[in-house]
Write a protein that holds these residues in place. Structure first.
Motif, PDB file in Angstrom:
ATOM      1  N   CYS A   9       0.841  -1.205   0.000  1.00 39.93           N
ATOM      2  CA  CYS A   9       0.000   0.000   0.000  1.00 39.93           C
ATOM      3  C   CYS A   9       0.871   1.248   0.000  1.00 39.93           C
ATOM      4  CB  CYS A   9      -0.885   0.025   1.240  1.00 39.93           C
ATOM      5  SG  CYS A   9      -2.163  -1.224   1.220  1.00 39.93           S
ATOM      6  N   SER A  10       0.358   2.280  -0.642  1.00 32.44           N
ATOM      7  CA  SER A  10       1.016   3.578  -0.587  1.00 32.44           C
ATOM      8  C   SER A  10       0.311   4.403   0.483  1.00 32.44           C
ATOM      9  CB  SER A  10       0.928   4.282  -1.946  1.00 32.44           C
ATOM     10  OG  SER A  10      -0.422   4.445  -2.325  1.00 32.44           O
ATOM     11  N   ALA A  11       1.009   5.362   1.037  1.00 34.54           N
ATOM     12  CA  ALA A  11       0.400   6.219   2.047  1.00 34.54           C
ATOM     13  C   ALA A  11      -0.794   6.936   1.429  1.00 34.54           C
ATOM     14  CB  ALA A  11       1.412   7.228   2.562  1.00 34.54           C
ATOM     15  N   CYS A  12      -1.846   7.038   2.194  1.00 36.63           N
ATOM     16  CA  CYS A  12      -3.089   7.618   1.671  1.00 36.63           C
ATOM     17  C   CYS A  12      -3.576   8.708   2.627  1.00 36.63           C
ATOM     18  CB  CYS A  12      -4.141   6.513   1.549  1.00 36.63           C
ATOM     19  SG  CYS A  12      -5.640   7.018   0.723  1.00 36.63           S
ATOM     20  N   SER A  13      -3.884   9.860   2.056  1.00 36.20           N
ATOM     21  CA  SER A  13      -4.385  10.965   2.879  1.00 36.20           C
ATOM     22  C   SER A  13      -5.868  11.178   2.600  1.00 36.20           C
ATOM     23  CB  SER A  13      -3.598  12.246   2.559  1.00 36.20           C
ATOM     24  OG  SER A  13      -3.786  12.586   1.203  1.00 36.20           O
ATOM     25  N   ALA A  14      -6.493  11.992   3.404  1.00 34.83           N
ATOM     26  CA  ALA A  14      -7.934  12.246   3.285  1.00 34.83           C
ATOM     27  C   ALA A  14      -8.310  12.881   1.951  1.00 34.83           C
ATOM     28  CB  ALA A  14      -8.400  13.127   4.439  1.00 34.83           C
ATOM     29  N   ASP A  15      -7.343  13.507   1.274  1.00 38.70           N
ATOM     30  CA  ASP A  15      -7.656  14.119  -0.019  1.00 38.70           C
ATOM     31  C   ASP A  15      -7.213  13.250  -1.201  1.00 38.70           C
ATOM     32  OD1 ASP A  15      -4.939  14.503   0.323  1.00 38.70           O
ATOM     33  OD2 ASP A  15      -4.955  16.607  -0.270  1.00 38.70           O
ATOM     34  N   ALA A  16      -6.837  12.013  -0.932  1.00 40.22           N
ATOM     35  CA  ALA A  16      -6.462  11.092  -2.016  1.00 40.22           C
ATOM     36  C   ALA A  16      -7.696  10.793  -2.864  1.00 40.22           C
ATOM     37  CB  ALA A  16      -5.893   9.803  -1.435  1.00 40.22           C
ATOM     38  N   PRO A  17      -7.512  10.668  -4.165  1.00 36.96           N
ATOM     39  CA  PRO A  17      -8.672  10.398  -5.020  1.00 36.96           C
ATOM     40  C   PRO A  17      -9.114   8.940  -4.930  1.00 36.96           C
ATOM     41  CG  PRO A  17      -6.685  10.461  -6.343  1.00 36.96           C
ATOM     42  CD  PRO A  17      -6.283  10.835  -4.933  1.00 36.96           C
ATOM     43  N   LYS A  92     -10.413   6.827   5.196  1.00 30.14           N
ATOM     44  CA  LYS A  92     -10.083   8.253   5.078  1.00 30.14           C
ATOM     45  C   LYS A  92     -10.792   8.929   3.912  1.00 30.14           C
ATOM     46  CE  LYS A  92      -5.472   8.301   7.123  1.00 30.14           C
ATOM     47  NZ  LYS A  92      -4.047   8.538   6.844  1.00 30.14           N
ATOM     48  N   ILE A  93     -11.024   8.177   2.834  1.00 27.65           N
ATOM     49  CA  ILE A  93     -11.631   8.797   1.657  1.00 27.65           C
ATOM     50  C   ILE A  93     -13.074   8.338   1.444  1.00 27.65           C
ATOM     51  CG2 ILE A  93      -9.404   9.181   0.537  1.00 27.65           C
ATOM     52  CD1 ILE A  93     -10.038   6.813  -1.329  1.00 27.65           C
ATOM     53  N   GLY A  94     -13.556   7.472   2.322  1.00 30.52           N
ATOM     54  CA  GLY A  94     -14.943   7.037   2.256  1.00 30.52           C
ATOM     55  C   GLY A  94     -15.279   6.242   1.007  1.00 30.52           C
ATOM     56  N   GLY A  95     -14.324   5.452   0.546  1.00 34.03           N
ATOM     57  CA  GLY A  95     -14.555   4.655  -0.656  1.00 34.03           C
ATOM     58  C   GLY A  95     -13.331   3.840  -1.017  1.00 34.03           C
ATOM     59  N   LEU A  96     -13.177   3.573  -2.298  1.00 33.97           N
ATOM     60  CA  LEU A  96     -12.119   2.680  -2.757  1.00 33.97           C
ATOM     61  C   LEU A  96     -10.911   3.417  -3.318  1.00 33.97           C
ATOM     62  CD1 LEU A  96     -14.332  -0.018  -4.492  1.00 33.97           C
ATOM     63  CD2 LEU A  96     -13.067  -0.242  -2.341  1.00 33.97           C
ATOM     64  N   HIS A  97      -9.754   2.924  -2.931  1.00 33.20           N
ATOM     65  CA  HIS A  97      -8.451   3.390  -3.397  1.00 33.20           C
ATOM     66  C   HIS A  97      -7.742   2.172  -3.961  1.00 33.20           C
ATOM     67  CE1 HIS A  97      -4.239   4.734  -2.940  1.00 33.20           C
ATOM     68  NE2 HIS A  97      -4.731   5.958  -3.033  1.00 33.20           N
ATOM     69  N   LYS A  98      -6.723   2.380  -4.755  1.00 31.71           N
ATOM     70  CA  LYS A  98      -5.974   1.239  -5.293  1.00 31.71           C
ATOM     71  C   LYS A  98      -5.469   0.336  -4.171  1.00 31.71           C
ATOM     72  CE  LYS A  98      -2.243  -0.186  -8.328  1.00 31.71           C
ATOM     73  NZ  LYS A  98      -1.093   0.218  -9.146  1.00 31.71           N
ATOM     74  N   ASN A  99      -5.157   0.913  -3.008  1.00 28.60           N
ATOM     75  CA  ASN A  99      -4.699   0.112  -1.866  1.00 28.60           C
ATOM     76  C   ASN A  99      -5.679  -1.016  -1.528  1.00 28.60           C
ATOM     77  OD1 ASN A  99      -2.487   1.789  -1.543  1.00 28.60           O
ATOM     78  ND2 ASN A  99      -3.350   2.925   0.171  1.00 28.60           N
ATOM     79  N   ASP A 100      -6.957  -0.762  -1.672  1.00 29.40           N
ATOM     80  CA  ASP A 100      -7.962  -1.770  -1.329  1.00 29.40           C
ATOM     81  C   ASP A 100      -7.884  -2.969  -2.269  1.00 29.40           C
ATOM     82  OD1 ASP A 100      -9.143  -0.183   0.813  1.00 29.40           O
ATOM     83  OD2 ASP A 100      -9.730   1.138  -0.826  1.00 29.40           O
ATOM     84  N   PHE A 101      -7.611  -2.719  -3.515  1.00 29.74           N
ATOM     85  CA  PHE A 101      -7.467  -3.799  -4.488  1.00 29.74           C
ATOM     86  C   PHE A 101      -6.172  -4.575  -4.237  1.00 29.74           C
ATOM     87  CE2 PHE A 101     -10.482  -0.887  -6.286  1.00 29.74           C
ATOM     88  CZ  PHE A 101     -11.410  -1.702  -6.898  1.00 29.74           C
ATOM     89  N   ILE A 102      -5.126  -3.865  -3.864  1.00 36.42           N
ATOM     90  CA  ILE A 102      -3.864  -4.522  -3.491  1.00 36.42           C
ATOM     91  C   ILE A 102      -4.103  -5.444  -2.306  1.00 36.42           C
ATOM     92  CG2 ILE A 102      -1.579  -4.125  -2.474  1.00 36.42           C
ATOM     93  CD1 ILE A 102      -1.487  -1.512  -4.188  1.00 36.42           C
ATOM     94  N   MET A 103      -4.804  -4.949  -1.298  1.00 38.60           N
ATOM     95  CA  MET A 103      -5.034  -5.761  -0.096  1.00 38.60           C
ATOM     96  C   MET A 103      -5.976  -6.934  -0.388  1.00 38.60           C
ATOM     97  SD  MET A 103      -2.953  -4.573   2.038  1.00 38.60           S
ATOM     98  CE  MET A 103      -3.434  -5.227   3.638  1.00 38.60           C
ATOM     99  N   ALA A 104      -6.925  -6.750  -1.285  1.00 38.53           N
ATOM    100  CA  ALA A 104      -7.788  -7.865  -1.679  1.00 38.53           C
ATOM    101  C   ALA A 104      -6.955  -8.953  -2.343  1.00 38.53           C
ATOM    102  CB  ALA A 104      -8.891  -7.369  -2.613  1.00 38.53           C
ATOM    103  N   ALA A 105      -6.061  -8.564  -3.245  1.00 33.88           N
ATOM    104  CA  ALA A 105      -5.196  -9.540  -3.919  1.00 33.88           C
ATOM    105  C   ALA A 105      -4.275 -10.234  -2.917  1.00 33.88           C
ATOM    106  CB  ALA A 105      -4.381  -8.854  -5.009  1.00 33.88           C
ATOM    107  N   ARG A 106      -3.763  -9.492  -1.979  1.00 35.64           N
ATOM    108  CA  ARG A 106      -2.885 -10.089  -0.961  1.00 35.64           C
ATOM    109  C   ARG A 106      -3.679 -11.007  -0.024  1.00 35.64           C
ATOM    110  NH1 ARG A 106       1.332  -5.981   1.417  1.00 35.64           N
ATOM    111  NH2 ARG A 106       2.131  -7.956   2.224  1.00 35.64           N
ATOM    112  N   THR A 107      -4.919 -10.648   0.250  1.00 32.71           N
ATOM    113  CA  THR A 107      -5.786 -11.516   1.057  1.00 32.71           C
ATOM    114  C   THR A 107      -6.022 -12.831   0.326  1.00 32.71           C
ATOM    115  OG1 THR A 107      -6.863  -9.584   2.054  1.00 32.71           O
ATOM    116  CG2 THR A 107      -8.032 -11.677   2.207  1.00 32.71           C
TER     117      THR A 107
END
Length: 112
Positions: A9-17, A92-107
Motif C-alpha cells: 500500500c502507498s500512504a493515503c491521505s484524506a484528499d487522495a482520489p 479516510k476517503i470514504g470509498g475505494l483506493h488502489k490500496n484496497d485492491f492490493i489488499m484484496a489480492a494479498r488476502t
C-alpha cells in the motif's frame, strides 16, 4: 494479469482520489472473486471465504489481521463458523483506493 498481490500500500491521505469507474473495472479483473458493495454509503470490496470449520476460519482471519497491521490498512472482518467475510475500503476517503485492491489480492494469497 497484474502483480497486485505483490504490491504494498502507498500512504493515503484524506484528499487522495478514489479510483475511477474505469480503474475499478480494470482492477476488479485481478480480484475476480471480490464484489463491489455499498455499505453505509461507501463503496467497498467484499469476499466471503469458506472453510471446513471455525478453527480454519479463525486462523485465516488472524493472517488477514496480521497483514492489515503490517500494512497499516485495516478491513472489516466477520468470523463465523466455516466462513470469514472480509471487506476492504479506505476509511479516510470514504470509498475505494488502489490500496484496497492490493489488499484484496494479498488476502487472496492467504487463502488455502
Amino acid at each position: 494479469m497484474s502483480n497486485l498481490g505483490q504490491q504494498s500500500c502507498s500512504a493515503c491521505s484524506a484528499d487522495a482520489p478514489q479510483v475511477t469507474d474505469a480503474e475499478k473495472q480494470t482492477l476488479l479483473k485481478d480480484v475476480p472473486e471480490w464484489q463491489l458493495i455499498v455499505q453505509d454509503g461507501e463503496e467497498q470490496l467484499q469476499r466471503v471465504f469458506t472453510f471446513k470449520n471455525f478453527v480454519q476460519a479463525q486462523a485465516f482471519t488472524n493472517k488477514v489481521a496480521d497483514l492489515a497491521e503490517e500494512e497499516g490498512h485495516h478491513p472489516a472482518i466477520l468470523l463465523e463458523w466455516g466462513k470469514a467475510t472480509v471487506r476492504w475500503w479506505t476509511h479516510k476517503i470514504g470509498g475505494l483506493h488502489k490500496n484496497d485492491f492490493i489488499m484484496a489480492a494479498r488476502t487472496d494469497k492467504l487463502y488455502p
